[in-house]
Design a protein around this motif. Sequence first.
Motif, PDB file in Angstrom:
ATOM      1  N   ILE A 203     -73.650  -9.421   7.577  1.00  0.00           N
ATOM      2  CA  ILE A 203     -73.699 -10.206   8.808  1.00  0.00           C
ATOM      3  C   ILE A 203     -74.446 -11.504   8.535  1.00  0.00           C
ATOM      4  O   ILE A 203     -75.582 -11.484   8.050  1.00  0.00           O
ATOM      5  CB  ILE A 203     -74.401  -9.412   9.937  1.00  0.00           C
ATOM      6  CG1 ILE A 203     -73.565  -8.170  10.292  1.00  0.00           C
ATOM      7  CG2 ILE A 203     -74.598 -10.292  11.171  1.00  0.00           C
ATOM      8  CD1 ILE A 203     -74.229  -7.256  11.302  1.00  0.00           C
ATOM      9  N   ALA A 206     -76.131 -13.714  14.401  1.00  0.00           N
ATOM     10  CA  ALA A 206     -75.775 -13.115  15.688  1.00  0.00           C
ATOM     11  C   ALA A 206     -76.436 -13.909  16.805  1.00  0.00           C
ATOM     12  O   ALA A 206     -77.467 -14.562  16.599  1.00  0.00           O
ATOM     13  CB  ALA A 206     -76.233 -11.651  15.733  1.00  0.00           C
ATOM     14  N   ILE A 218     -72.883  -9.837  22.712  1.00  0.00           N
ATOM     15  CA  ILE A 218     -73.474 -10.221  21.437  1.00  0.00           C
ATOM     16  C   ILE A 218     -72.337 -10.657  20.519  1.00  0.00           C
ATOM     17  O   ILE A 218     -71.395  -9.894  20.286  1.00  0.00           O
ATOM     18  CB  ILE A 218     -74.260  -9.071  20.787  1.00  0.00           C
ATOM     19  CG1 ILE A 218     -75.512  -8.759  21.594  1.00  0.00           C
ATOM     20  CG2 ILE A 218     -74.648  -9.417  19.354  1.00  0.00           C
ATOM     21  CD1 ILE A 218     -76.341  -7.607  21.048  1.00  0.00           C
ATOM     22  N   ASN A 219     -72.405 -11.883  20.037  1.00  0.00           N
ATOM     23  CA  ASN A 219     -71.426 -12.395  19.078  1.00  0.00           C
ATOM     24  C   ASN A 219     -71.989 -12.237  17.671  1.00  0.00           C
ATOM     25  O   ASN A 219     -73.113 -12.665  17.402  1.00  0.00           O
ATOM     26  CB  ASN A 219     -71.123 -13.872  19.343  1.00  0.00           C
ATOM     27  CG  ASN A 219     -70.293 -14.067  20.597  1.00  0.00           C
ATOM     28  OD1 ASN A 219     -69.518 -13.196  20.978  1.00  0.00           O
ATOM     29  ND2 ASN A 219     -70.448 -15.198  21.249  1.00  0.00           N
ATOM     30  N   ILE A 220     -71.205 -11.631  16.799  1.00  0.00           N
ATOM     31  CA  ILE A 220     -71.616 -11.412  15.415  1.00  0.00           C
ATOM     32  C   ILE A 220     -70.654 -12.138  14.489  1.00  0.00           C
ATOM     33  O   ILE A 220     -69.433 -12.019  14.634  1.00  0.00           O
ATOM     34  CB  ILE A 220     -71.637  -9.901  15.069  1.00  0.00           C
ATOM     35  CG1 ILE A 220     -72.701  -9.185  15.910  1.00  0.00           C
ATOM     36  CG2 ILE A 220     -71.900  -9.678  13.585  1.00  0.00           C
ATOM     37  CD1 ILE A 220     -72.710  -7.681  15.719  1.00  0.00           C
ATOM     38  N   GLN A 266     -67.324  -9.398  18.783  1.00  0.00           N
ATOM     39  CA  GLN A 266     -68.020  -9.548  20.062  1.00  0.00           C
ATOM     40  C   GLN A 266     -68.198  -8.175  20.682  1.00  0.00           C
ATOM     41  O   GLN A 266     -67.240  -7.431  20.835  1.00  0.00           O
ATOM     42  CB  GLN A 266     -67.238 -10.466  21.003  1.00  0.00           C
ATOM     43  CG  GLN A 266     -67.988 -10.818  22.271  1.00  0.00           C
ATOM     44  CD  GLN A 266     -67.238 -11.822  23.127  1.00  0.00           C
ATOM     45  OE1 GLN A 266     -66.440 -11.438  23.966  1.00  0.00           O
ATOM     46  NE2 GLN A 266     -67.500 -13.115  22.920  1.00  0.00           N
ATOM     47  N   VAL A 280     -80.328  -8.825  18.626  1.00  0.00           N
ATOM     48  CA  VAL A 280     -80.002 -10.113  17.998  1.00  0.00           C
ATOM     49  C   VAL A 280     -81.125 -10.542  17.057  1.00  0.00           C
ATOM     50  O   VAL A 280     -80.868 -10.986  15.927  1.00  0.00           O
ATOM     51  CB  VAL A 280     -79.751 -11.195  19.075  1.00  0.00           C
ATOM     52  CG1 VAL A 280     -79.711 -12.577  18.445  1.00  0.00           C
ATOM     53  CG2 VAL A 280     -78.446 -10.915  19.807  1.00  0.00           C
ATOM     54  N   LEU A 283     -81.003  -8.457  13.900  1.00  0.00           N
ATOM     55  CA  LEU A 283     -79.915  -8.861  13.007  1.00  0.00           C
ATOM     56  C   LEU A 283     -80.236 -10.161  12.285  1.00  0.00           C
ATOM     57  O   LEU A 283     -79.945 -10.322  11.099  1.00  0.00           O
ATOM     58  CB  LEU A 283     -78.613  -9.000  13.792  1.00  0.00           C
ATOM     59  CG  LEU A 283     -78.007  -7.711  14.349  1.00  0.00           C
ATOM     60  CD1 LEU A 283     -76.826  -8.030  15.251  1.00  0.00           C
ATOM     61  CD2 LEU A 283     -77.584  -6.769  13.236  1.00  0.00           C
ATOM     62  N   ASN A 284     -80.845 -11.088  13.004  1.00  0.00           N
ATOM     63  CA  ASN A 284     -81.138 -12.405  12.404  1.00  0.00           C
ATOM     64  C   ASN A 284     -82.374 -12.392  11.513  1.00  0.00           C
ATOM     65  O   ASN A 284     -82.515 -13.258  10.653  1.00  0.00           O
ATOM     66  CB  ASN A 284     -81.304 -13.453  13.514  1.00  0.00           C
ATOM     67  CG  ASN A 284     -79.984 -13.803  14.181  1.00  0.00           C
ATOM     68  OD1 ASN A 284     -78.930 -13.795  13.540  1.00  0.00           O
ATOM     69  ND2 ASN A 284     -80.021 -14.104  15.466  1.00  0.00           N
TER      70      ASN A 284
END
Length: 287
Positions: A203, A206, A218-220, A266, A280, A283-284
Motif C-alpha cells: 500500500i 491511504a 477510505i481510499n487506498i 475504496q 488511515v 496505513l500511512n
Amino acid sequence: MKNIKVLTQVLFILFSAVCYGQSKEQKIESILNTGGNLDAFRSVFESRISVLKYNANEEDSIKLAEIERKITKEVITERFITVYKEFFSDSEIDEIYRFFNSQTGKKLIDSVDIFADKINENFKDIMDEIKTLEDKMYDYQEDEEETELYPEDMEDAEETAFVPTDKEDGFYAVISFPEGTTEEDGLKEMTLGDEPEIGIDDISGAERAYSEWGMAVINIQLTEEGTEKFKVLTEKNIGKRIAIILDKKIVSAPVVTGVIAEGKIQISGMGTLQEMDEIVDMLNRNK
C-alpha cells in the motif's frame, strides 16, 4: 500540377465512395469511435461499479455481474446507434460523419484534452471558490457526525461490528465461506489463506474521503507491485470472496465480480470517523 489535380480528384472520389458506401450504422459507429464517446461513457459505469464491488454481498455481486454484461462495448454501441438514428436524420448523420473525417474535426478530437485544460483554467476561479465551500461544509459535517451520529454510547457497538482476528493485516483469498448464514456470521466462520496475498507494504498511501454519494470512505492506493498482485488476486478469484483485514479486524469480504487492475481500492462502512482516521494513520505510518 496536372498530376496533383488528378490525384486530388481520385482521392475525393475514393473518399466519397467510402462515405456513401457505408451503412448508416457503420457511419454512426465510426463517429462514436472517432469521438471517444463509447470509452468515455463506459468508464462512467465502470468507475461506479468498481466502488460497489468491495462492499457487495453475494446477491449484490450477482446483480453487478448482470449489469456488467449490459455495458460491453458492443451493447453500448447498439444503444448509441439506436439513439442516433432516432435523433438525427440520414443527411445529418452524413454531415456529422464528414465533419469528423475533416481536418477541422480531426483537430478538435486530437486537441480535446488541451481544449478541456484551457476551459478548466478559464473557470479555475469559480472552482476554487466551490472547493473552499466544500472543505468548509465537510469540516462541519465531520463535527456533526462525530458529536451526533457517533455518540459515546455507540462506540462499543460500532467496534464489535468488525470481526477481530490474529492474522496479519492485508488482503486474503477466502478458501471457504459458509452458505446460508448472515454476512456477520459468515465473516466469523470463513476460512482464509495462511498468508496475505497483498500486504501492508504493498500500500503506497491511504486517505479518508467522501464518495460521490457523500458517504465517508477510505481510499487506498497500491504500489506498482501491489497493483499487479491485486490484479492477479482478483483474476484468480472471480465469483469468490477476498477478505480485507485492517488493524487486526476483518473489515470486509466482498465477492470479486471482475479483474481490478487500477490499484485503487475504496472501502466504506468502516465505523466512526475517528476509527477511520486511526486506520488511515496506521496505513500511512508504515510508508
